[in-house]
Design an enzyme around this catalytic site. Structure first.
Site, short mmCIF file in Angstrom:
data_model
loop_
_atom_site.label_atom_id
_atom_site.label_comp_id
_atom_site.label_asym_id
_atom_site.label_seq_id
_atom_site.Cartn_x
_atom_site.Cartn_y
_atom_site.Cartn_z
CG ASP A 1 -9.76 4.20 0.68
OD1 ASP A 1 -9.23 4.98 1.44
OD2 ASP A 1 -8.99 3.56 -0.34
CG ASP B 1 -1.63 1.39 1.47
OD1 ASP B 1 -1.56 2.40 0.59
OD2 ASP B 1 -2.17 1.45 2.61
CD GLU C 1 -4.89 3.54 -2.48
OE1 GLU C 1 -5.69 4.37 -2.19
OE2 GLU C 1 -3.69 4.05 -2.79
#
Lengths: 606, 238
Positions: A189, A8, A167
């Site tokens: 998100d 990430d 993501e």
């Protein structure tokens, strides 16, 4: 099959995760937490990354880069409005932003590569093997240039990027794996710099994205900025000081703002306090959650627009949504939770750590690619419409937004003039009518054999692969010959530039390694000093006074070596200290054994 | 439609020509995978979307069956499962997945499904309607004038308010017209499916087939035209 890790690469923090017997886990290094702040600083000892670099934000703001993700795949003109907020210097070369660090300048992919390299080293140290392959996450709403820039960063860091994954969908993989959910879920998100909303249908291991939307310039950073502005205004009013001209104090204010925002998710009020420059006293003020919410409410509202658009594109109503999952540190804010709950009429889930869930999902996707997990499959979509510029500067859409990827479209081209040998094609991404209002991705010239007008027939295939990245192929329908197309990205690095940066990264690797050795030695030294001091306090009375004195001497020698930059000197003083404290360690062991035996009969022990 | 409309009336012949494994060159009988070397085969360009999902050419489709088949084929073709395979297989997987996604998107939507069937049965027609359908001619010309007048008006004036009210009424009428067209389409879809189910090869059946396809094409192009007008109208008065 070599191991593939999931990464990430966040605006504020980055993480690396791997799959351990069917369970995704984040990797932390010996003395540190799993999260690596996405900060790179140029120090006298070279470039450093993560927590140690973060310390340089206030000490050395002009040479400390943070939030570099905001500049990935962008031109200077794209970020003009926020340049004033960044203490480091940005320039542009060939459509790509350059960040000045000392005498050298770096492209955003190069800076991101330094963060990736740090994660790679951590994973290698933890897993005890060389890591060369990774899945890297990007915001779902990233366009082609931003995705390509992320892939370039991976290559520069020595990683083969097997997949760029969105993501929110990564989060859904981690969530789905743990909760075994079926039905329609929304992933909201809100990260450090970007906002994404994705709506997915989960059925029998298939994760089908129905629609996605977002804002690549909305995140926790923007909240911090509003609070920073408020504090700066207050300081000006109370002390008549304009801190915006002091980069180091600006960073201190920004960090205070960030801290206050985080604390106000737990408490209703907090105090902000910082030293003013040149001994002009201290600034203190109270900030309440109500004040924070009044300030940030417009930003939270801004995130709801994309949510409604995604619902509309998926043809669903809020009542059709079974579950809402929150991802990203900024979703810890109670206001965000309230607004999301109000929109979808459901209490959002936050049982997974919002900071880690994206990296965990990337590890799941990595496991799918390596053939470990076979029952799960992610069917993602392209977030933006892809098209070409046609006559009159209008965009003609070829692949609509929210089309499942891989997706392809074919278009036939011909000539208008006899003997014409090329057709210029301009590829665009976006939802607006006019070409000029959309993102220019690339231009290329299609080669055409010189023939009478209208005779050549060249079929061009535009293919968006599973990474959301465009590939272009051309075929002459008369001869059946295929043509390779050199696409020059409008806002990105050319293949040659990436090649050169990979070479550069090897050249500088030696410097980086030595900087890293210093940092590691310092961390180890710090840990040894702490434990020895504790031993002295607890068991100093067990050894003779001269031994205590020897230990103290060794302690201060190590403390001064730790301030230096020679890792061998630090390691040497550590060995000295360990040697000097040997007697103390043995005495303490004996003592604890004795303590354990006290009050017990011999027969109990033997 | 992204130009994925290539087809031939004699696709059977073309499929036969491809019945050799592109990896091991053996004669294979498998649908998407070689029976001998078990490697993925490129889906023929001439395979229509209905056949791809193993569905008959009908306009009423069980979307549950379609979805299940889509998921099944996605598991067979998706590039995620070809990471360790040869470049040739990876490239076939990418092409097949892209084709499969287009096929699913086309068949999932009843209007796109009908347009696609028309292309298959009667050939692609590029003529996009640029003038109003005959039965709406007067109405639409008047609407265009009102729209122009509204665009040029001072939005705060009484006149603009009157125009806006009129446009609202027009919108309601046109939307009613759209529903009407959709109902007629549904009828035609039913007639088409019934005709196919009977499978008669009579002169009369052929004539009916031609008539249904013609009506379907007319209504579909009128529908698209009216839809664009309504979108324009909504955008203007929003």
């Amino acid at each position: 099959m070599t191991r593939i890790v999931g990464i990430d690469l966040g605006t504020t923090n980055s993480l690396v995760a791997y799959m351990d017997k069917g369970t995704p886990c984040v990797i932390s290094s010996r003395h540190e937490r799993a999260m690596v702040p996405s900060v790179v600083a140029l120090t006298d000892n070279g470039l450093i990354v993560g927590d140690p670099a973060k310390e340089h934000l206030t000490r050395n703001p002009e040479r400390t880069v943070y939030s570099v993700k905001r500049f990935m795949g962008k031109s200077l003109a794209d970020v003009q409005s926020e340049l004033a907020y960044f203490p480091y210097t940005l320039t542009e070369k060939g459509g790509v932003i350059r960040i000045q660090l000392g005498e050298k300048s770096y492209s955003p992919p190069q800076i991101s590569a330094m963060i990736l390299k740090e994660l790679k080293l951590r994973a290698e140290a933890f897993l005890g093997e060389s890591i060369t392959k990774a899945v890297i996450t990007v915001p779902a709403y990233f366009n082609d240039s931003q995705r390509q820039a992320t892939k370039d960063a991976g290559m520069i860091a020595g990683l083969e990027v097997l997949r760029i994954i969105n993501e929110p969908t990564a989060a859904s993989l981690a969530y789905g794996l743990q909760e075994k959910t079926q039905g329609t879920i929304v992933v909201y998100d809100l990260g450090g710099g970007t906002f994404d909303i994705s709506i997915l249908k989960l059925k029998n291991g298939i994760f089908e994205v129905l629609a996605t939307n977002g804002d690549t310039h909305l995140g926790g950073d923007d909240f911090d900025q509003l609070i920073t502005d408020l504090l700066l205004k207050d300081i000006r009013a109370q002390h008549g000081l304009d801190l915006s001209t002091h980069p180091d104090h600006m960073q201190a204010v920004r960090l205070q703002a960030e801290g206050a925002k985080i604390r106000l998710s737990e408490t209703l009020k907090t105090t902000v306090s910082l030293d003013l420059p040149d001994g002009q006293g201290r600034f203190t003020r109270e900030l309440t959650r109500d004040q924070l919410e009044a300030l940030c409410s417009p930003l939270v509202e801004r995130s709801l627009g994309p949510c409604r658009l995604a619902l509309k594109d998926s043809g669903l109503n809020p009542t059709d949504i079974d579950e809402v999952v929150l991802v990203g540190g900024a979703t810890r804010m109670p206001l965000v939770r309230q607004r999301v709950q109000a929109l979808f009429g459901k209490e959002p889930h936050c049982d997974l750590n919002p900071d880690e869930v994206v990296a965990l999902g990337a590890a799941v996707q990595a496991d799918i690619l390596s053939g470990g997990t076979t029952d799960m499959l992610l069917l993602d979509v392209t977030p933006l419409s892809l098209g070409i510029e046609t006559m009159g500067g209008v965009m003609s859409s070829l692949i609509r937004r929210n089309t499942t990827i891989p997706a392809s479209a074919k278009e036939m081209f011909t000539t208008y003039v006899d003997g014409q040998t090329g057709v210029d094609i301009h590829i665009l991404q976006g939802e607006r009518e006019l070409a000029k209002d959309n993102r220019s991705l690339a231009r290329f010239r299609l080669k055409v054999p010189p023939l009478p007008a209208g005779v050549p027939r060249i079929e061009v295939t535009f293919l968006i692969d599973a990474n959301g990245i465009l590939n272009v192929m051309a075929k002459d329908m008369r001869t059946g010959e295929t043509q390779s197309i050199e696409v020059k990205p409008s806002y990105g690095l050319s293949d040659q530039e990436v090649e050169r940066m990979i070479e550069d990264s090897f050249k500088f690797a030696a410097d980086d390694v030595s900087a890293r050795k210093v940092i590691e030695a310092r961390l180890d030294a710090g840990a040894l000093i702490t434990t020895t001091e504790k031993s002295l306090a607890d068991g100093g009375h067990l050894v003779p006074a001269e031994e205590v004195a020897k230990i103290r001497t060794a302690l201060s020698a190590l403390a001064s070596a730790k301030e230096g930059t020679d890792p061998r000197a630090i390691r040497g003083r550590m060995a000295d200290l360990e040697h000097a404290a040997k007697g103390l360690t043995v005495a303490m062991l004996d003592d604890s054994l004795k303590q354990g035996l006290q009050g017990k009969k011999i027969s109990d022990v033997t | 439609m992204n130009g994925h409309t290539h087809h031939t009336d004699d696709r059977r012949e073309l499929q036969m020509a491809r019945s050799m494994c592109c990896h091991c060159q053996s004669e294979m009988a498998g649908e998407y995978f070689c029976d001998r070397c078990v490697k993925v085969q490129p889906v023929s360009k001439d395979l229509d979307y209905f056949s791809c999902f193993g569905l008959p050419r009908r306009l009423a489709i069980d979307t549950q069956v379609l979805e299940a088949k889509f998921y099944e084929l996605s598991r067979a073709f998706h590039p995620d499962f070809y990471q360790n395979k040869s470049d040739a297989e990876q490239s076939i997987s990418l092409g097949n997945s892209a084709m499969l996604n287009t096929a699913y998107r086309t068949l999932r939507d009843p209007i796109q499904r009908a347009e696609y069937l028309l292309d298959l049965e009667a050939g692609a027609v590029k003529d996009i309607r640029t003038s109003p359908p005959a039965d709406l001619f007067e109405e639409i010309l008047e609407l265009q004038e009102t729209l122009d007048e509204f665009r040029e008006s001072d939005r705060s004036s009484q006149h603009a308010a009157t125009l806006r009210a009129k446009l609202h009424t027009d919108r309601t009428n046109l939307e009613e017209r759209q529903r009407d067209m959709e109902a007629r389409l549904q009828q035609l879809f039913g007639r088409w499916d019934a005709l196919q189910d009977r499978g008669e090869a009579t002169e009369q059946a052929r004539a009916e087939r031609t008539l249904i396809l013609k009506d379907m094409r007319d209504i579909l192009s009128n529908r698209t035209y009216v839809k664009n007008i309504v979108n324009d109208l909504v955008a203007t008065i929003a």
